[in-house]
Structure formats: C-alpha cells, structure tokens
Motif scaffolding. Structure first.
Motif, PDB file in Angstrom:
ATOM      1  N   CYS A  56      45.900   3.566  34.205  1.00 41.81           N
ATOM      2  CA  CYS A  56      45.384   3.557  35.577  1.00 41.81           C
ATOM      3  C   CYS A  56      45.080   2.112  35.968  1.00 41.81           C
ATOM      4  N   PRO A  57      45.533   1.673  37.137  1.00 44.69           N
ATOM      5  CA  PRO A  57      45.228   0.304  37.568  1.00 44.69           C
ATOM      6  C   PRO A  57      43.772   0.161  38.013  1.00 44.69           C
ATOM      7  N   ALA A  58      43.341  -1.085  38.191  1.00 50.86           N
ATOM      8  CA  ALA A  58      42.029  -1.353  38.792  1.00 50.86           C
ATOM      9  C   ALA A  58      42.093  -0.963  40.258  1.00 50.86           C
ATOM     10  N   MET A  59      41.197  -0.100  40.667  1.00 48.29           N
ATOM     11  CA  MET A  59      41.138   0.327  42.070  1.00 48.29           C
ATOM     12  C   MET A  59      39.690   0.237  42.528  1.00 48.29           C
ATOM     13  N   GLY A  60      39.455   0.596  43.776  1.00 47.69           N
ATOM     14  CA  GLY A  60      38.098   0.530  44.315  1.00 47.69           C
ATOM     15  C   GLY A  60      37.544  -0.864  44.072  1.00 47.69           C
ATOM     16  N   ALA A  61      36.338  -0.937  43.550  1.00 51.83           N
ATOM     17  CA  ALA A  61      35.761  -2.211  43.124  1.00 51.83           C
ATOM     18  C   ALA A  61      35.647  -2.141  41.619  1.00 51.83           C
ATOM     19  N   GLU A  62      36.726  -2.530  40.919  1.00 50.01           N
ATOM     20  CA  GLU A  62      36.777  -2.478  39.453  1.00 50.01           C
ATOM     21  C   GLU A  62      36.555  -1.064  38.933  1.00 50.01           C
ATOM     22  N   GLU A  63      37.239  -0.108  39.587  1.00 50.99           N
ATOM     23  CA  GLU A  63      37.063   1.292  39.199  1.00 50.99           C
ATOM     24  C   GLU A  63      38.402   1.945  38.918  1.00 50.99           C
ATOM     25  N   LEU A  64      38.329   3.126  38.303  1.00 47.69           N
ATOM     26  CA  LEU A  64      39.517   3.957  38.158  1.00 47.69           C
ATOM     27  C   LEU A  64      39.847   4.572  39.509  1.00 47.69           C
ATOM     28  N   GLU A  65      41.108   4.866  39.733  1.00 49.00           N
ATOM     29  CA  GLU A  65      41.531   5.502  40.994  1.00 49.00           C
ATOM     30  C   GLU A  65      40.748   6.823  41.132  1.00 49.00           C
ATOM     31  N   GLU A  66      40.130   6.999  42.279  1.00 45.35           N
ATOM     32  CA  GLU A  66      39.122   8.064  42.357  1.00 45.35           C
ATOM     33  C   GLU A  66      39.614   9.428  42.823  1.00 45.35           C
ATOM     34  N   GLU A  67      40.766   9.495  43.507  1.00 45.17           N
ATOM     35  CA  GLU A  67      41.214  10.791  44.046  1.00 45.17           C
ATOM     36  C   GLU A  67      41.880  11.668  42.981  1.00 45.17           C
ATOM     37  N   GLU A  68      42.684  11.048  42.147  1.00 47.47           N
ATOM     38  CA  GLU A  68      43.452  11.816  41.161  1.00 47.47           C
ATOM     39  C   GLU A  68      43.065  11.461  39.726  1.00 47.47           C
ATOM     40  N   PHE A  69      43.018  10.149  39.438  1.00 46.57           N
ATOM     41  CA  PHE A  69      42.813   9.794  38.030  1.00 46.57           C
ATOM     42  C   PHE A  69      41.403  10.111  37.550  1.00 46.57           C
ATOM     43  N   ARG A  70      40.395   9.731  38.318  1.00 46.09           N
ATOM     44  CA  ARG A  70      39.007   9.936  37.868  1.00 46.09           C
ATOM     45  C   ARG A  70      38.717  11.421  37.590  1.00 46.09           C
ATOM     46  N   PRO A  71      39.058  12.348  38.531  1.00 44.31           N
ATOM     47  CA  PRO A  71      38.785  13.754  38.210  1.00 44.31           C
ATOM     48  C   PRO A  71      39.563  14.244  36.986  1.00 44.31           C
ATOM     49  N   PHE A  88      45.462   1.762  29.350  1.00 46.56           N
ATOM     50  CA  PHE A  88      46.196   0.598  29.858  1.00 46.56           C
ATOM     51  C   PHE A  88      46.237   0.642  31.379  1.00 46.56           C
ATOM     52  N   GLY A  89      46.583  -0.504  31.974  1.00 48.13           N
ATOM     53  CA  GLY A  89      46.743  -0.531  33.420  1.00 48.13           C
ATOM     54  C   GLY A  89      46.899  -1.948  33.930  1.00 48.13           C
ATOM     55  N   SER A  90      47.278  -2.016  35.191  1.00 47.07           N
ATOM     56  CA  SER A  90      47.521  -3.290  35.861  1.00 47.07           C
ATOM     57  C   SER A  90      46.361  -3.624  36.803  1.00 47.07           C
ATOM     58  N   TYR A  91      46.145  -4.912  37.012  1.00 48.98           N
ATOM     59  CA  TYR A  91      45.109  -5.389  37.951  1.00 48.98           C
ATOM     60  C   TYR A  91      45.674  -6.598  38.690  1.00 48.98           C
ATOM     61  N   GLU A  92      44.963  -7.013  39.744  1.00 49.09           N
ATOM     62  CA  GLU A  92      45.478  -8.186  40.459  1.00 49.09           C
ATOM     63  C   GLU A  92      44.389  -9.053  41.067  1.00 49.09           C
ATOM     64  N   TRP A  93      43.362  -8.425  41.604  1.00 48.84           N
ATOM     65  CA  TRP A  93      42.403  -9.185  42.404  1.00 48.84           C
ATOM     66  C   TRP A  93      41.370  -9.917  41.573  1.00 48.84           C
ATOM     67  N   ASN A  94      41.047  -9.372  40.427  1.00 48.10           N
ATOM     68  CA  ASN A  94      39.995  -9.967  39.604  1.00 48.10           C
ATOM     69  C   ASN A  94      40.565 -10.328  38.234  1.00 48.10           C
ATOM     70  N   THR A  95      39.784 -10.154  37.197  1.00 45.83           N
ATOM     71  CA  THR A  95      40.260 -10.588  35.888  1.00 45.83           C
ATOM     72  C   THR A  95      40.268  -9.475  34.847  1.00 45.83           C
TER      73      THR A  95
END
Ligand SMILES: Cc1cc2nc3c(=O)[nH]c(=O)nc-3n(C[C@H](O)[C@H](O)[C@H](O)COP(=O)(O)O)c2cc1C
Length: 140
Positions: A56-71, A88-95
């Motif tokens: 799952c990539p970094a979504m929200g504010a450094e969170e797991l994607e909340e609609e599908e992945f988190r549940p 594992f996962g991809s990120y872009e905005w932070n570190t």
C-alpha cells in the motif's frame, strides 16, 4: 510454499513493486498469487497462503489508503497474525514515515513481520531489485 501478494495501488507504482516481489518468489520456487485489492480478495486467499506480502502506498497524511486498504488490513489481522508477513509500498511527498508507522503497527498487533520495503515514486532498477530479493526471502 505459497506466497500471496495483495496490494492496493492508485497509479501503478506499488503494483510494479508487487509484480517484482511475485517474480522473486516465483524464481525461488514458490507458488505465487498476485491480487489487486481493488478487484476483490477472498478470505480463502489469506488462509491458503503460507507467506503474505501486503502493499500500500503512503496516502492521506502518512497513512494507509483508507477506503479499501485500511478496512481490509484491519479485518485481515486475525489471519495475518498466523503467518509471516512482509509489507511494501511507494511514497513520494515525504521520506517514508508511513512505512515506519505501518511496521510498528504490525509488530504491536502481533504480526510476524519478516520484511518491509518502501520505494520512492515509480520504483527504479535498484528498488525493483530489492523487491525481487524480498520475494525470494518470502519464498524461503
Ligand atoms: C491522496 C494522496 C495522498 C498521498 N499522501 C502521501 C503522503 O502522506 N506521503 C508521501 O510520501 N506520499 C504521499 N502521496 C504520494 C504517493 O504515495 C505516491 O504518489 C505513490 O507513488 C503512489 O503509489 P501508487 O502508484 O501505488 O498509488 C500521496 C498521494 C495521494 C494521491
């Protein structure tokens, strides 16, 4: 050995990591199954796996994607606690802070985490090599 890779990916970066993990596990002799969470996942897929990789990539504010992945992740925890797991996962905005938090959550919840891998943006050749190595590790 059956390695099941389940991922969520909005723009394909985590999906490319998932494919490379599958490649590594298959090269190491495991049976593999690659599942795009947005297309649906059965509890049987979790139960049948010997090892599981979750992406799952970094979504929200450094969170797991909340609609599908988190549940999905929350519901799957009882099964995830019973077998080795890699994340594992991809990120872009932070570190990559989300991956540190995610790994900590796994450990706190009693999941046997055997690897975690964060890749910047569209994974480059070095990141893909690391994914292949993680797939091989999962198949051991
Ligand atoms: C709604 C949204 C929220 C995001 N939040 C973060 C974030 O908190 N930290 C970060 O490093 N990247 C963040 N990103 C960037 C994604 O993690 C990055 O583009 C990643 O490569 C997407 O992976 P994917 O192609 O598998 O969807 C966000 C992207 C979107 C669309």
């Amino acid at each position: 050995m059956r390695v099941t890779i389940i991922y969520w990916s909005g723009t394909g970066n985590t999906a490319r990591m998932a494919e490379a993990i599958q490649q590594g596990a298959a090269e190491a002799g495991a049976e593999t199954k690659l599942i795009n969470l947005s297309e649906g996942v059965d509890e049987k897929d979790l139960l049948d796996a010997d090892r599981i990789a979750l992406g799952c990539p970094a979504m929200g504010a450094e969170e797991l994607e909340e609609e599908e992945f988190r549940p999905f992740f929350d519901d799957a925890k009882p099964v995830l606690k019973t077998k080795p797991v890699a994340i594992f996962g991809s990120y872009e905005w932070n570190t990559g802070e989300w991956m540190i938090d995610w790994a900590e959550e796994c450990t706190n919840d009693g999941i046997n985490l055997i690897g975690s891998l964060a890749a910047y943006d569209n994974p480059d050749a070095e990141a893909i090599e690391k994914c292949i190595a993680l797939g091989k590790q999962l198949a051991e």
